[in-house]
Design a protein around this motif. Structure first.
Motif, PDB file in Angstrom:
ATOM      1  N   UNK A  50      30.822  43.568  40.937  1.00  0.00           N
ATOM      2  CA  UNK A  50      31.647  42.359  40.905  1.00  0.00           C
ATOM      3  C   UNK A  50      32.511  42.251  42.155  1.00  0.00           C
ATOM      4  N   UNK A  51      33.119  43.363  42.524  1.00  0.00           N
ATOM      5  CA  UNK A  51      34.094  43.317  43.615  1.00  0.00           C
ATOM      6  C   UNK A  51      33.475  43.325  44.999  1.00  0.00           C
ATOM      7  N   UNK A  52      32.292  43.917  45.125  1.00  0.00           N
ATOM      8  CA  UNK A  52      31.704  44.014  46.466  1.00  0.00           C
ATOM      9  C   UNK A  52      30.745  42.873  46.761  1.00  0.00           C
ATOM     10  N   UNK A  53      30.079  42.354  45.706  1.00  0.00           N
ATOM     11  CA  UNK A  53      29.061  41.337  45.944  1.00  0.00           C
ATOM     12  C   UNK A  53      27.739  41.914  46.415  1.00  0.00           C
ATOM     13  N   UNK A  85      29.739  47.850  36.977  1.00  0.00           N
ATOM     14  CA  UNK A  85      30.115  46.437  36.879  1.00  0.00           C
ATOM     15  C   UNK A  85      31.270  46.117  37.818  1.00  0.00           C
ATOM     16  N   UNK A  86      32.292  46.951  37.804  1.00  0.00           N
ATOM     17  CA  UNK A  86      33.464  46.698  38.652  1.00  0.00           C
ATOM     18  C   UNK A  86      33.052  46.656  40.121  1.00  0.00           C
ATOM     19  N   UNK A  93      36.446  54.564  43.057  1.00  0.00           N
ATOM     20  CA  UNK A  93      36.878  53.275  43.623  1.00  0.00           C
ATOM     21  C   UNK A  93      36.232  52.089  42.909  1.00  0.00           C
ATOM     22  N   UNK A  94      36.990  51.024  42.783  1.00  0.00           N
ATOM     23  CA  UNK A  94      36.456  49.788  42.193  1.00  0.00           C
ATOM     24  C   UNK A  94      35.995  48.835  43.274  1.00  0.00           C
TER      25      UNK A  94
END
Lengths: 224, 612
Positions: free
Chosen positions: B300-303, B296-297, B244-245
């Motif tokens: 970036x996406x979760x914070x 990184x993904x 999952x990203x």
């Protein structure tokens, strides 16, 4: 230490499922939203740096608000306009949280002194209930027990603190508009008023909801 | 509407944010466009379940398919369960807030044995019959996966389908098959027959089990064309498997609240007590590029401000240093801290230590498992006292002053001398600390020893072994305390009754279904919580069903006994397990996969780094 950030204040609304986010949880939620939004927000300088945000006024769990306030800093070497901060945050906040506006604050949060609420009492007998509520509010004295920070209780006269109450009956509810003290000096949770009234009321009430509509300064003006 | 009703009562419960959904990252779909709805149930509270990586993977995987919708379901705490039952609210999924009894699939992940009664309670709370034979329609199909299904027999009465091994491929295959058959108007029976042809799918109602007079298993016979043995699924190309990203970001504080990146799967070590070390074989890893990209993904996406690397033994990654350097470049820049659990003592280098220190000085935890070299050789925990001490030395020199050590009591061949060895080893660590900090004022050390009772598990070389009895464990605990002479060492124990129940459920057969049902009827639920665990009720359930827990926990099983899980194939051959058991008796160690293959039975085709 030299101040290396620019102050920003954001006003945000909290409604729908977001009313279940507690004050502590709100901090985490916002910190992560800032990270996701890639906002150059100021981090604390400790061993484990983290996003610094300050919420000057807590909101009870379950209450809605149109006007919550948070203060934070934007790194001076990577400035960003308040509008862009607001837009970026809104693109990544969970549903129910929304930044209404952001700006450079002119005043200290310590000037917050009151808040206005809309309290809805849902009932099949709104007319009866509204009469009860008016009678309740017209008493000379409303003695209640308020919890102190140290865990004890102190007796206060709630009546002194209730400002500009307006009662209106609608189809399925009675709406009470009221201002109560809020801030560093004295803070009255609207739940105190609700519980106190409910203990005297005989009309059937199915549910109560609270919405904070305004935050006021010492002069009764909207706090900015 | 159910949603309004839930929101109205939620405020009366503790931490209501756990019950209303709406978290960032949760997936909302238009249900009119969905073919298959899957309720992913974690049989424990939100705080525990939301920390579980497997759920995040399968949630993302299923939702990546346009016509599937996977939603999350957790067990309510007892206060909210009471409110739900009083207000007629059935168990619902957090995304749509729809009752799960109308879903196509209800899937449980079974991470530990003590969640079994919670599975029953959740089915009941959903408004469904808890026994599979009483659910007649095509849906919901109740499925279960996770490590505990390597012996699913104690739950066969309640679950329609068990999914063995890794779920990334087989879950989608199963849902596609269902979608196809639902459109044709298939019955539950027809679907189960077709499903049993998929690799890794075990339909327990298609197997008859006969018992000998001594209550051991006599024969396991498949019917309806089901295979004699069901073999677990393995992801061959682990580097390109779905990951999952984004995660669902909880509002409330959960147990592990951070980004997690899985760096490797399986373990090369072969510690003989460790079920995870065998059932997740073979050892496969992701490339540094993939790990960096996924880190990184996800950040970036979760914070999230913290990312943790997940595996059974992160330091066994073949490119551990390159990986940490690459990741540190990114996390330093983004002010994210990097956590490295699961480091092994023997390759815990100064360089590694420095890297963890750079981000956060958390406590050091070592799983030494046994107090003497002889016993560590028996369990094939290939670390020496020198390695333990030199690691502690590195840590103490780096400024650490507290160390936590895990040991097991009741290991096969254990004697009081081995127990004393725990105290001796720990004392050496204390002495080492004061030697290093000689002359420094105010320096003090805290060593905590946590001892657990050994639980023999299926698919390990110790699956034949009896668990030590309560009296034996008590004697050993007392002896350990007698051997400790300093207050710098704190000692804690696991609840003995919990360990006994785990031993029974882990190696149990189909006769335990009635016991679990009875225990649940008596009020057992959320057994993994100390405050809810009630052993007296379990004892009553065993008595009422005429089942003797000692038969499962404390009996030595012969090598030729047919195990209740004989038809469940995790690719570790019985010959290998017997060979390892015999070597254990002689305190002979077995090399790890990296040093050379020991012929455990895993096929070369499974993609293991060191296989063939």
């Amino acid at each position: 230490m030299v101040k290396d950030y620019i102050d920003i204040r954001a006003v945000f609304s909290k409604e729908g499922r977001a009313v279940f986010i507690s004050h502590l949880d709100l901090m985490r939620t916002m910190q992560r939203a800032f990270k996701r939004a890639k906002i150059p927000v100021w981090h604390t300088k400790g061993y484990n740096p983290h996003v610094y945000i300050m919420f000057p006024l807590a909101l009870s769990l379950g209450a809605e608000s149109e006007c919550e306030i948070m203060d934070f800093g934007i790194n001076m070497d990577t400035p960003m306009t308040p509008q862009e901060v607001a837009d970026r945050l809104n693109s990544t906040l969970p549903q129910g949280l929304k930044v209404v506006r952001a700006y450079a604050p002119q005043t200290s949060h310590k000037l917050i002194s009151a808040a206005e609420y809309e309290i809805s009492f849902f009932s099949d007998e709104p007319v009866k209930l509204s009469e009860e509520l008016k009678n309740y509010l017209s008493q000379q004295e409303i003695p209640v027990e308020k919890k102190t920070k140290k865990g004890g209780v102190t007796a206060i006269n709630l009546k002194e603190h209730i400002k500009n109450p307006e009662v209106k009956a609608a189809d399925d509810r009675v709406l009470l508009k009221v201002a109560l003290p809020a801030g560093v000096e004295i803070n009255i949770n609207p739940q105190l008023l609700i519980d106190s009234f409910l203990s005297t009321s005989s009309a059937p009430i199915s549910n109560v909801s609270v919405k904070r509509t305004k935050i006021l300064d010492l002069n009764g003006n909207i706090f900015i | 509407m159910l949603k309004d009703k839930i929101q109205q009562i939620a405020l009366q419960a503790q931490k209501p944010a756990r019950y209303v959904g709406g978290e960032y990252g949760s997936v909302i779909k238009d249900k009119s466009k969905i073919d298959v709805r899957f309720a992913f149930c974690f049989p424990d509270t939100y705080d525990v379940g939301m920390s579980h990586l497997g759920m995040k993977i399968l949630y993302g995987l299923k939702n990546a398919r346009e016509n599937f919708w996977c939603e999350r379901v957790f067990a309510p705490e007892k206060d909210f369960e009471k409110l739900m039952r009083e207000n007629g609210i059935p168990l619902y999924a957090l995304e749509s807030m729809d009752p799960i009894k109308d879903f196509d699939f209800i899937g449980f992940t079974l991470q530990y044995e003590l969640c079994y009664t919670t599975v029953l309670n959740m089915l009941d709370l959903a408004g469904l019959p808890v026994r599979a034979k009483d659910r007649h329609g095509l849906y919901p199909i109740v499925v279960a996966g996770g490590p505990c299904v390597c012996n699913p027999e104690p739950l066969v009465d309640f679950i329609d389908i068990f999914i063995l091994g890794e779920g990334e491929e087989v879950n989608l295959e199963l849902m596609d098959l269902y979608n196809e058959m639902k459109k044709k108007g298939a019955s539950k029976e027809e679907f189960l027959i077709a499903a049993s042809k998929i690799g890794g799918i075990y339909v327990p109602s298609f197997y008859d089990v006969e018992y000998n007079d001594d209550k051991t298993v006599k024969a396991i016979t498949p019917k309806n064309g089901a295979p004699q043995k069901v073999t677990k699924r393995v992801i061959k190309d682990f580097d390109s498997v779905y990951y999952p990203e984004n995660f669902v970001i909880p509002f409330t504080d959960i147990v592990h609240d951070r980004a997690v990146v899985e760096v490797l799967r399986g373990c090369i070590r072969g510690c003989r007590f460790c079920q995870a070390g065998y059932i997740y074989r073979p050892f496969r890893e992701k490339s540094v590029d993939t790990i960096a990209k996924e880190t990184k993904a996800l950040c970036d996406n979760t914070g999230y401000e913290e990312v943790s690397l997940s595996s059974l033994s992160t330091s066994d990654h073949t490119k551990i240093n390159e990986m940490l350097n690459t990741l540190a470049d990114y996390t330093d820049k983004e002010q994210i801290s990097l956590a490295l659990p699961s480091l092994r003592i023997d390759n815990f280098s100064e360089e590694l230590l420095e890297k963890i220190q750079k981000v956060r000085k958390t406590g050091l935890t070592f799983a030494a498992e046994a107090g003497t070299q002889r016993l560590r050789d028996v369990i094939n925990k290939n670390i020496t006292e020198d390695e333990i001490l030199s690691t502690c030395k590195t840590a103490f020199e780096g400024g650490y002053n507290s160390v936590k050590l895990y040991f097991m009591l009741g290991l096969p061949t254990e004697t009081l001398e081995d127990i004393e060895g725990i105290a001796v080893l720990t004392q050496k660590i204390v002495d080492l600390f004061y030697e290093i900090n000689k002359g420094k004022k105010g320096k003090t050390v805290n060593i905590s020893i946590s001892t657990a009772t050994f639980v023999p598990k299926p698919h390990t070389p110790f699956e034949f072994e009896p668990q030590a009895t309560e009296e034996e464990i008590k004697e050993r605990q007392k002896h350990l305390l007698d051997c400790i002479s300093t207050r710098k060492i704190k000692c804690s124990y696991h609840n003995q009754n919990v360990s006994l129940l785990e031993a029974v459920l882990a190696r149990g057969d189909r006769k335990l279904c009635d016991v679990i049902y009875e225990a649940w009827r008596l009020g057992c639920n959320l057994d993994s919580w100390d405050e809810h665990f009630n052993f007296e009720l379990w004892q009553k359930a065993f008595e009422r069903c005429g089942v003797n827990p000692e038969f499962y926990a404390n009996r030595k099983r012969s090598f030729d006994e047919i195990m209740p899980w004989e038809h469940i194939d995790y690719m570790i051959s019985k010959e290998f397990l017997i060979r390892e058991n015999k070597k254990a008796r002689l305190a002979i160690t077995t090399r790890n996969c990296k040093e050379g293959c020991s012929g455990c039975g895993i096929k070369k085709e499974c993609g293991g780094v060191y296989c063939g």
